[in-house]
Design a protein around this motif. Structure first.
Motif, PDB file in Angstrom:
ATOM      1  N   SER A  86      -7.503  12.023  -0.501  1.00 26.53           N
ATOM      2  CA  SER A  86      -8.667  12.910  -0.528  1.00 26.53           C
ATOM      3  C   SER A  86      -9.912  12.043  -0.436  1.00 26.53           C
ATOM      4  O   SER A  86      -9.978  10.950  -0.996  1.00 26.53           O
ATOM      5  N   GLU A 104      -9.240   8.889  -2.795  1.00 26.52           N
ATOM      6  CA  GLU A 104      -8.325   9.016  -3.933  1.00 26.52           C
ATOM      7  C   GLU A 104      -6.928   9.397  -3.450  1.00 26.52           C
ATOM      8  O   GLU A 104      -6.766  10.068  -2.432  1.00 26.52           O
ATOM      9  N   ARG A 105      -5.957   8.928  -4.209  1.00 27.18           N
ATOM     10  CA  ARG A 105      -4.557   9.306  -4.008  1.00 27.18           C
ATOM     11  C   ARG A 105      -4.017   9.604  -5.393  1.00 27.18           C
ATOM     12  O   ARG A 105      -4.129   8.774  -6.287  1.00 27.18           O
ATOM     13  N   ARG A 164     -14.177  11.884  -0.678  1.00 28.08           N
ATOM     14  CA  ARG A 164     -15.362  12.535  -1.242  1.00 28.08           C
ATOM     15  C   ARG A 164     -16.465  11.503  -1.392  1.00 28.08           C
ATOM     16  O   ARG A 164     -16.214  10.293  -1.381  1.00 28.08           O
TER      17      ARG A 164
END
Length: 180
Positions: A10, A71-72, A12
């Motif tokens: 993700s 992010e993971r 952001r």
């Protein structure tokens, strides 16, 4: 297949709440023994810090600048700076967690950064600077369409915010890639 590599990423924009985690990520990718787990280490050419909370906070809060955070499974695993500079965007502070390097994460982050610079700002080129003696890293960028310009700027010797050089021949070389 590595299950971590199979889980989705993700993307952001970073917030001020992310500053400490991002500083830790950048330091782990470039400095000290922890960085030697990955291939992006600068531990053989620089000691000291790679960044600090003030530098990261400045990127996060500056207009026309963002720190893309990746992010993971809820954990920050990569980041990169994007800065709008008119016709082009600047790409910097690129870091991938040493344990996650070598599995395509860096390629995915770079591609997303290029897409965002093109779509958000209409940037026609991406610019970055790389320490000129980092031949392996420059070759990695060249395989992704970046070209060496031969234009260099001096390394800021004496400014420990950028690290403590272990050699006297450091400079930053400008790499450029068309985004259209």
């Amino acid at each position: 297949m590595d299950t971590a590599a199979a889980t989705p990423l993700s993307f952001r924009d970073a917030t001020e709440a992310d500053v400490d985690a991002l500083v830790a990520l950048v330091e782990s990718a470039y400095r000290g023994d922890s960085s030697r787990v990955g291939w992006t280490t600068e531990a053989d050419i620089l000691d000291g810090q790679r960044t600090d909370p003030e530098g990261v906070r400045d990127i996060v809060t500056s207009p026309g600048s963002r720190l893309l955070t990746v992010e993971r499974e809820g954990r920050i695993v990569a980041c990169c700076q994007l800065e709008h500079r008119g016709e082009h965007a600047y790409f910097g502070m690129f870091a991938v967690s040493p344990e996650q390097q070598g599995a395509g994460l860096g390629k995915a982050v770079l591609a997303e950064a290029e897409r965002r610079a093109r779509e958000t700002w209409g940037a026609t080129e991406m610019h970055m600077t790389v320490i000129s003696v980092r031949e392996d890293l420059i070759a990695w960028y060249e395989r992704r369409g970046y070209r060496r310009t031969g234009r260099t700027t001096p390394f800021p010797y004496g400014d420990e915010r950028f690290g403590i050089p272990r050699r006297a021949d450091l400079a930053f070389e400008l790499l450029v890639k068309p985004l259209v």
